[in-house]
Design a protein around this motif. Structure first.
Motif, PDB file in Angstrom:
ATOM      1  N   ILE A  63     -28.015  -2.734  47.980  1.00  0.00           N
ATOM      2  CA  ILE A  63     -27.169  -3.923  48.183  1.00  0.00           C
ATOM      3  C   ILE A  63     -26.024  -3.633  49.167  1.00  0.00           C
ATOM      4  O   ILE A  63     -25.037  -4.338  49.197  1.00  0.00           O
ATOM      5  CB  ILE A  63     -26.599  -4.456  46.848  1.00  0.00           C
ATOM      6  CG1 ILE A  63     -25.836  -3.362  46.099  1.00  0.00           C
ATOM      7  CG2 ILE A  63     -27.706  -5.052  45.989  1.00  0.00           C
ATOM      8  CD1 ILE A  63     -25.066  -3.859  44.875  1.00  0.00           C
ATOM      9  N   GLY A  64     -26.206  -2.591  49.972  1.00  0.00           N
ATOM     10  CA  GLY A  64     -25.176  -2.242  50.951  1.00  0.00           C
ATOM     11  C   GLY A  64     -24.290  -1.129  50.426  1.00  0.00           C
ATOM     12  O   GLY A  64     -23.745  -1.231  49.330  1.00  0.00           O
ATOM     13  N   VAL A  65     -24.190  -0.067  51.222  1.00  0.00           N
ATOM     14  CA  VAL A  65     -23.321   1.048  50.854  1.00  0.00           C
ATOM     15  C   VAL A  65     -22.251   1.211  51.920  1.00  0.00           C
ATOM     16  O   VAL A  65     -22.418   0.765  53.054  1.00  0.00           O
ATOM     17  CB  VAL A  65     -24.111   2.365  50.686  1.00  0.00           C
ATOM     18  CG1 VAL A  65     -25.033   2.286  49.485  1.00  0.00           C
ATOM     19  CG2 VAL A  65     -24.892   2.696  51.944  1.00  0.00           C
ATOM     20  N   ALA A  73     -29.816  -1.482  53.434  1.00  0.00           N
ATOM     21  CA  ALA A  73     -29.550  -2.906  53.732  1.00  0.00           C
ATOM     22  C   ALA A  73     -28.099  -3.055  54.172  1.00  0.00           C
ATOM     23  O   ALA A  73     -27.202  -2.445  53.611  1.00  0.00           O
ATOM     24  CB  ALA A  73     -29.819  -3.745  52.494  1.00  0.00           C
ATOM     25  N   ARG A  74     -27.894  -3.822  55.206  1.00  0.00           N
ATOM     26  CA  ARG A  74     -26.527  -4.112  55.645  1.00  0.00           C
ATOM     27  C   ARG A  74     -26.423  -5.578  56.034  1.00  0.00           C
ATOM     28  O   ARG A  74     -27.432  -6.262  56.196  1.00  0.00           O
ATOM     29  CB  ARG A  74     -26.100  -3.186  56.767  1.00  0.00           C
ATOM     30  CG  ARG A  74     -26.951  -3.260  58.001  1.00  0.00           C
ATOM     31  CD  ARG A  74     -26.500  -2.245  59.039  1.00  0.00           C
ATOM     32  NE  ARG A  74     -26.788  -0.884  58.593  1.00  0.00           N
ATOM     33  CZ  ARG A  74     -26.165   0.205  59.062  1.00  0.00           C
ATOM     34  NH1 ARG A  74     -25.215   0.105  59.958  1.00  0.00           N
ATOM     35  NH2 ARG A  74     -26.486   1.418  58.643  1.00  0.00           N
ATOM     36  N   GLY A  75     -25.219  -6.059  56.176  1.00  0.00           N
ATOM     37  CA  GLY A  75     -25.001  -7.435  56.606  1.00  0.00           C
ATOM     38  C   GLY A  75     -25.796  -8.438  55.786  1.00  0.00           C
ATOM     39  O   GLY A  75     -25.779  -8.411  54.551  1.00  0.00           O
ATOM     40  N   LEU A  76     -26.490  -9.337  56.493  1.00  0.00           N
ATOM     41  CA  LEU A  76     -27.219 -10.416  55.813  1.00  0.00           C
ATOM     42  C   LEU A  76     -28.261  -9.893  54.834  1.00  0.00           C
ATOM     43  O   LEU A  76     -28.481 -10.495  53.776  1.00  0.00           O
ATOM     44  CB  LEU A  76     -27.899 -11.308  56.857  1.00  0.00           C
ATOM     45  CG  LEU A  76     -27.009 -12.346  57.545  1.00  0.00           C
ATOM     46  CD1 LEU A  76     -27.787 -13.046  58.658  1.00  0.00           C
ATOM     47  CD2 LEU A  76     -26.487 -13.371  56.545  1.00  0.00           C
ATOM     48  N   ALA A  78     -28.168  -7.180  53.011  1.00  0.00           N
ATOM     49  CA  ALA A  78     -27.482  -6.777  51.777  1.00  0.00           C
ATOM     50  C   ALA A  78     -27.033  -8.008  50.987  1.00  0.00           C
ATOM     51  O   ALA A  78     -27.161  -8.064  49.749  1.00  0.00           O
ATOM     52  CB  ALA A  78     -26.279  -5.894  52.116  1.00  0.00           C
ATOM     53  N   LYS A  79     -26.530  -9.019  51.704  1.00  0.00           N
ATOM     54  CA  LYS A  79     -26.054 -10.234  51.013  1.00  0.00           C
ATOM     55  C   LYS A  79     -27.217 -10.989  50.365  1.00  0.00           C
ATOM     56  O   LYS A  79     -27.053 -11.590  49.297  1.00  0.00           O
ATOM     57  CB  LYS A  79     -25.311 -11.147  51.991  1.00  0.00           C
ATOM     58  CG  LYS A  79     -23.906 -10.658  52.287  1.00  0.00           C
ATOM     59  CD  LYS A  79     -23.102 -11.661  53.080  1.00  0.00           C
ATOM     60  CE  LYS A  79     -23.435 -11.642  54.539  1.00  0.00           C
ATOM     61  NZ  LYS A  79     -22.422 -12.251  55.387  1.00  0.00           N
ATOM     62  N   ALA A  91     -24.220 -18.863  51.558  1.00  0.00           N
ATOM     63  CA  ALA A  91     -24.502 -19.835  52.626  1.00  0.00           C
ATOM     64  C   ALA A  91     -25.118 -19.187  53.863  1.00  0.00           C
ATOM     65  O   ALA A  91     -26.073 -19.722  54.433  1.00  0.00           O
ATOM     66  CB  ALA A  91     -23.214 -20.569  52.996  1.00  0.00           C
ATOM     67  N   SER A  92     -24.581 -18.058  54.301  1.00  0.00           N
ATOM     68  CA  SER A  92     -25.100 -17.440  55.525  1.00  0.00           C
ATOM     69  C   SER A  92     -26.538 -16.965  55.329  1.00  0.00           C
ATOM     70  O   SER A  92     -27.350 -16.994  56.257  1.00  0.00           O
ATOM     71  CB  SER A  92     -24.202 -16.274  55.956  1.00  0.00           C
ATOM     72  OG  SER A  92     -23.984 -15.388  54.881  1.00  0.00           O
ATOM     73  N   THR A  95     -28.771 -20.037  55.528  1.00  0.00           N
ATOM     74  CA  THR A  95     -28.953 -20.451  56.925  1.00  0.00           C
ATOM     75  C   THR A  95     -30.064 -19.623  57.574  1.00  0.00           C
ATOM     76  O   THR A  95     -30.940 -20.158  58.266  1.00  0.00           O
ATOM     77  CB  THR A  95     -27.642 -20.273  57.714  1.00  0.00           C
ATOM     78  OG1 THR A  95     -26.622 -21.022  57.050  1.00  0.00           O
ATOM     79  CG2 THR A  95     -27.761 -20.751  59.147  1.00  0.00           C
TER      80      THR A  95
END
Lengths: 104, 353
Positions: A63-65, A73-76, A78-79, A91-92, A95
């Motif tokens: 989920i992003g470290v 995973a990074r950015g979108l 991870a989100k 929301a992002s 999209t």
């Protein structure tokens, strides 16, 4: 920066972003938000701001470290995984999903 | 009698006896209780505050497990902005500054804002702001707010098209001043809703109305109406941060849902912010530069504790330069900031800062 050291949850060094999401998305007070996130992660509430516990768990859940780890995973990405983990719509991410699923 | 190193509200250091520290704490909480018609903090809480200020170490922190969520009002700008915005002038972009706050500084949320930090000037360049927001959202993990100030004063002449209450009121033109504020408030709401919708389209997680009610009760009304519209019709999580502890009655008769806005204190402000649909409220308590930090922090946590108890949404108290018990100076000292920080969490019972 003084607040980060004195009272902050540590952001993606720990689980600060996850607890923040529950405040933003569900208007949860701090105790409720922490209990919710701890339940989803299967850890104790005090582990949420423990960088050592959360560094390993975030990598395991992908989920992003905080460290720059190739393949994580990074950015979108991870989100998107955080949204699934917490059961919230980000929301992002939505999209991006619409763009991916739109007809060519 | 031991002597303690005490910051004053302007940042100077003075030596202070234990009796004087305790007296200042009591006077600070009594001042807030008297003004806000709220309870003082308890004797046990006053003892806890005394321990914080008597502790000789440079910085203090909350007990592990009691940490709270941090949000901000344009903090990324502090890296690249100039001295007028308390910036340190590092040559990095907004996107880079935000990534630094996420990955290097451990922030829980972050905010994107334009250097001219008001909704009105953002409106004509909102496409640039959307572009920047979309770029930020690609690479960040923490929730991202877009933030700016309602700043009703920019709608009054000579900066805007409406009459200026600061000119009209001294001339005794009370009705004209009131009408001008209401007309300006309508335009201000329209601009905030316009920018908010654009940020929702860009995928922002939230919207921050910072320094709300700086121009008084009409500005508070403009903001509440914008919050109502955006929370009902977009996904945005809305934070309302105030400008001061007390809503100035520049109009004097403005109401929202039957409640007169002039003269409201934080524990009353939060109830209206909740009704409008906001997700987070940021109370402000102003620092008195002539009093000690012990007096200021005791006063600030008294207001904020009452606000936290009244609230059903998360409370993120403002604890930056000149508010929340922090000295009013350009380089807030870490000894004072960390004491105010801990007091807000452990006595003010905040959900965030």
């Amino acid at each position: 920066m003084a607040h980060v050291l004195a009272s902050g949850m540590g952001g993606i060094r720990a689980a600060g972003d996850l607890v923040a999401r529950m405040q933003l998305h569900r208007k949860m007070r701090i105790s409720e938000a922490k209990a919710f996130v701890a339940g989803k992660l299967g850890v104790g509430v005090s582990d949420l701001s423990d960088e050592v516990v959360m560094r390993e768990l975030r990598e395991e859940l992908d989920i992003g470290v905080v460290t720059a780890m190739p393949g994580a995973a990074r950015g979108l990405a991870a989100k998107a995984r955080i949204g699934r983990l917490l059961g919230v719509e980000i929301a992002s991410v939505e999209t991006l999903r619409k763009k991916l699923n739109a007809e060519l | 009698m031991p002597s303690h190193r005490m910051r004053m509200g302007d940042g100077r250091v003075e030596a202070m006896s234990s009796d004087k520290v305790r007296a200042d704490i009591l006077a600070g909480t009594e001042d807030a209780a008297d003004r806000g018609r709220i309870p003082t903090i308890t004797e046990q809480e006053r003892d806890h505050l005394f321990d914080l200020f008597a502790y000789p170490g440079r910085i203090v922190g909350v007990e592990p497990g009691r940490e709270v969520v941090l949000s901000d009002d344009g903090v990324a700008g502090s890296l690249y902005a100039e001295q007028g915005d308390s910036g340190v002038g590092v040559p990095v972009s907004r996107e880079q500054a935000i990534r630094l706050f996420e990955r290097a500084f451990g922030f829980d949320t972050i905010e994107l804002g334009h250097p001219d930090y008001s909704y009105k000037p953002v409106k004509p360049i909102v496409a640039n702001e959307q572009q920047c927001m979309e770029s930020v959202l690609l690479g960040t993990i923490i929730p991202v707010y877009y933030g700016a100030m309602p700043n009703l004063a920019t709608y009054a002449r000579p900066d805007g098209p409406f009459g200026n209450p600061s000119d009209l009121l001294p001339e005794g033109k009370i009705e004209e001043a009131r009408a001008a504020q209401l007309a300006a408030a309508e335009a201000c709401t329209r601009d905030m809703v316009y920018v908010g919708r654009k940020m929702a389209d860009a995928g922002a997680d939230g919207l921050d109305f910072d320094t709300t009610a700086s121009a008084g009760d009409a500005e508070f009304l403009a903001t509440l109406l914008a919050v109502e519209e955006l929370s009902a019709n977009t996904h945005l999580s809305i934070q309302v941060g105030m400008a001061a502890e007390f809503v100035l009655g520049m109009h004097g008769e403005v109401t929202y849902k039957g409640e007169r806005l002039a003269g409201l204190y934080p524990h009353q402000q939060v109830k209206l912010v909740e009704k409008a649909g906001a997700a987070v409220f940021g109370p402000v308590v102003n620092t008195n530069t002539r009093r000690s930090c012990a007096w200021n922090v005791a006063r600030a946590v008294t207001f904020v504790k009452a606000c936290s108890e009244a609230a059903s949404i998360p409370i993120h108290a403002n604890v930056g330069m000149g508010v929340g018990g922090v000295p009013m100076c350009e380089t807030p000292p870490v000894d004072a900031v960390t004491r105010a920080s801990v007091a807000m969490v452990e006595i003010g019972r905040v959900d965030g800062l």
